[in-house]
Design an enzyme around this catalytic site. Structure first.
Site, PDB file in Angstrom:
ATOM      1  N   ASP A 176       7.294  50.508  32.403  1.00 38.47           N
ATOM      2  CA  ASP A 176       8.505  49.971  31.799  1.00 38.47           C
ATOM      3  C   ASP A 176       8.658  50.489  30.369  1.00 38.47           C
ATOM      4  O   ASP A 176       7.679  50.570  29.628  1.00 38.47           O
ATOM      5  CB  ASP A 176       8.402  48.434  31.785  1.00 38.47           C
ATOM      6  CG  ASP A 176       9.664  47.770  31.265  1.00 38.47           C
ATOM      7  OD1 ASP A 176      10.724  47.952  31.880  1.00 38.47           O
ATOM      8  OD2 ASP A 176       9.592  47.070  30.227  1.00 38.47           O
TER       9      ASP A 176
ATOM     10  N   GLU B 191      10.027  54.743  33.196  1.00 38.94           N
ATOM     11  CA  GLU B 191      11.390  54.458  32.759  1.00 38.94           C
ATOM     12  C   GLU B 191      11.541  55.113  31.386  1.00 38.94           C
ATOM     13  O   GLU B 191      11.075  54.577  30.388  1.00 38.94           O
ATOM     14  CB  GLU B 191      11.618  52.949  32.647  1.00 38.94           C
ATOM     15  CG  GLU B 191      13.050  52.652  32.257  1.00 38.94           C
ATOM     16  CD  GLU B 191      13.263  51.236  31.775  1.00 38.94           C
ATOM     17  OE1 GLU B 191      14.342  50.708  32.010  1.00 38.94           O
ATOM     18  OE2 GLU B 191      12.354  50.660  31.139  1.00 38.94           O
TER      19      GLU B 191
HETATM   20  C1  BGC Z   1      13.859  46.501  32.567  1.00 43.23           C
HETATM   21  C2  BGC Z   1      14.794  45.428  32.128  1.00 43.23           C
HETATM   22  C3  BGC Z   1      14.112  44.609  31.039  1.00 43.23           C
HETATM   23  C4  BGC Z   1      13.572  45.508  29.922  1.00 43.23           C
HETATM   24  C5  BGC Z   1      12.651  44.769  29.006  1.00 43.23           C
HETATM   25  C6  BGC Z   1      13.758  47.277  31.277  1.00 43.23           C
HETATM   26  O1  BGC Z   1      13.601  48.495  31.307  1.00 43.23           O
HETATM   27  O2  BGC Z   1      14.322  47.282  33.634  1.00 43.23           O
HETATM   28  O3  BGC Z   1      15.201  44.611  33.184  1.00 43.23           O
HETATM   29  O4  BGC Z   1      15.019  43.707  30.477  1.00 43.23           O
HETATM   30  O5  BGC Z   1      12.882  46.578  30.453  1.00 43.23           O
HETATM   31  O6  BGC Z   1      11.375  44.683  29.561  1.00 43.23           O
END
Ligand code: BGC
Length: 550
Positions: A202, A243
């Site tokens: 993430d 991500e």
């Molecule tokens: C997730 C979101 C989240 C954020 C904070 C993002 O990349 O996909 O849903 O709010 O990370 O952790």
């Protein structure tokens, strides 16, 4: 390329949230036992990898992305024992599991943060990012404009400000601190032992970004490389899916050198351009998107998607393109969010037309990379715009037209989120049971596409070329790999289109793998492909040859 098992190049990933999938015990919240009970459904659909959204202990103020204990399952969803049963059962069906790993920040309820705020001398103080006085105009913006104002929040107990790029209840971790990096390794090691095949990292971009007043990391990408070498040392074929919603010219760096960093990158650039192409019903925005991407063949793989559980972010498109997408897919203000995105599902954006949804997914599957489906898209679920923010696209899966859409036999007031029960996307019209019973339902078509993608490893491994066509609405491309050639042709518009394509040797046989339309050899050796509105086809050119996966 080494003799590595690159399984991730040829899988279809199904992303899902346990709490909205299936409730086995009637408390209104989906759970691991429910997921185990319904693994057969995913197996039949044909997906071979599940990406689980966060399921850890959490105050749950950001859909689980605010973690209070990395070593526990949220008790609403089950126990660690249930989790291991799940990974075991999934593996028995040939389905791998990758899990969200949120280590850019913790919840403010995490014991590390609680210790850090109470005692300036605690070893945990330096796990976070503090200042006595934030700069008047911080050079970083909050990620959630309209919901948060600032990246600093004053903590009364600590008598200092802490840094948070997301919500104020998500203090950023200090990745410069070697102890924090050691904690991350331990967490990764723990879940690998419990049977996962990798992690969705993430906020990878923000993890390695400069944080608050801290000096920048000396080698920002070393944080991600460390994660990779640790994960691979414990589990040889585990993968990291990042991500990284970064500028196109920054993306290549996330793959590192010789595969020593991320294996897969969520392809936000292509997602925005693909959406623009679907809005215009023209191929050119998609071609432009592909041209903006660095060539990563040989090092990494894109993870392509149409929708996810967040906003559909078109912030990386030019102003004009963004306006076109908003006009077509988000005509009402309530469909938009953060000034950059849409809080809609794919099916209503495409007016619930199964042909257009199938076309969009076929196109996604035909792009270079590993495709990801978000749970619910396989039956064409809609959104609930009465829910706040991104929750609009996070409603429970519709299993049938039974009460609570067959998701739960609990009290409707206890459901984790309400069922969509009005309009054309109501559970009475859109549900798994109805589509299982119907030949050529969207569910059926999705399953066929997933099977075809699996049949064509050239798409994950081969050299990709965009083919020139003389029609604005047709996108055509080809893959060549170890004597295998696959060509895909997609008509993005409502009118019939015929495109002549130069596919090489006129004596090569052509076989349709999936899709519709007609293809005929012309006297000049070219192949004329005729497609009706929103039709597509995948063709194998020449014979099929056995292939090696390394
Ligand atoms: C997730 C979101 C989240 C954020 C904070 C993002 O990349 O996909 O849903 O709010 O990370 O952790």
């Amino acid at each position: 390329m080494g003799l590595e098992d690159k399984w991730h190049k040829n899988e279809t990933i199904y992303s899902m949230d346990v709490e909205t999938f299936y409730d086995s015990d009637g408390d209104g919240v989906g759970d691991f036992q429910g997921l185990i009970d319904r693994l057969g459904y995913l197996s039949r659909l044909g997906v071979s990898c599940i990406w689980l959204l966060p399921f850890y202990e959490t105050p749950n103020l950001d859909n689980g992305y605010d973690i209070a204990d990395y070593y526990q399952v949220d008790s609403r969803l089950g126990t660690l024992g249930d989790f291991v049963e799940f990974t075991h059962e999934a593996r028995a069906r040939g389905i791998r599991v990758i899990i969200d790993m949120v280590v850019n920040h913790t919840s403010d309820q995490h014991p590390w943060f609680q210790a850090a705020r109470r005692d300036p001398d605690s070893p945990y103080r330096d796990y976070y990012v503090w200042t006595d006085e934030p700069a008047q105009a911080p050079d970083k913006d909050t990620f959630f404009p309209g919901e948060e104002e600032d990246v600093w929040n004053y903590d009364e107990v600590a008598e200092a400000y802490y840094y948070h790029r997301f919500y104020r209840f998500q203090p950023d971790l200090n990745l410069r601190n070697p102890d924090v990096r050691e904690e991350i390794r331990k967490i990764l090691g723990f879940w690998l032992e419990l049977g996962v095949s990798g992690f969705r990292v993430d906020a990878a971009t923000l993890m390695i970004d400069q944080k608050g007043d801290l000096p920048p990391l000396e080698e920002p990408h070393s944080v991600l490389k460390e994660m990779k070498s640790f994960v691979r040392s414990r589990e040889g074929d585990a993968v990291l899916l990042a991500e990284a919603d970064d500028a196109p010219d920054e993306l290549e760096a996330y793959f590192g050198e010789d595969g020593n960093e991320m294996d897969l990158l969520l392809n936000f650039v292509l997602n925005a351009h693909l959406t623009h192409a679907l809005a215009r019903e023209e191929a050119s925005p998609l071609v432009a998107g592909l041209e903006r991407l660095p060539d990563v063949s040989g090092t990494g793989q894109w993870a392509n998607f149409l929708r996810n559980y967040d906003e559909l972010n078109v912030g990386r498109l030019s102003g004009g393109a963004r306006a076109e997408v908003f006009e077509t897919f988000g005509p009402e203000e309530r469909m938009r969010i953060y000034g950059r995105g849409l809080r809609r599902r794919l099916a209503p954006m495409l007016e619930g037309d199964p042909d257009r949804i199938e076309l969009a997914y076929s196109l996604l599957f035909a792009l270079p990379g590993t495709p990801i489906i978000v749970s619910g898209d396989e039956i064409g679920m809609g959104e609930d715009l009465s829910l706040p923010g991104r929750n609009a696209v996070r409603t429970p899966l519709h299993w049938s037209d039974d009460p609570n859409a067959g998701f739960s036999n609990g009290d409707p007031d206890d459901l984790v989120r309400g069922i969509i029960d009005e309009g054309p996307f109501s559970y009475e019209h859109v549900n798994v049971a109805a589509q299982r019973a119907e030949q050529n339902s969207l569910l059926d078509r999705m399953s066929r596409l997933i099977g075809t993608r699996k049949e064509c490893p050239s798409l994950g491994w081969g050299a990709h070329t965009v083919l020139a066509t003389d029609s604005d609405s047709v996108f055509a491309n080809r893959y060549d790999w170890e004597e295998n050639t696959v060509v895909t042709v997609h008509n993005l518009a409502a009118d019939t289109a015929t495109v002549p394509l130069d596919l090489g040797d006129p004596d090569d046989p052509l076989h349709r793998l999936v899709g519709a339309g007609e293809h005929t050899r012309r006297d000049d050796g070219r192949v004329a492909v005729e497609l009706g509105g929103y039709e597509y086809c995948w063709l194998r050119v020449g014979a099929e040859h056995a292939t090696r996966h390394w």
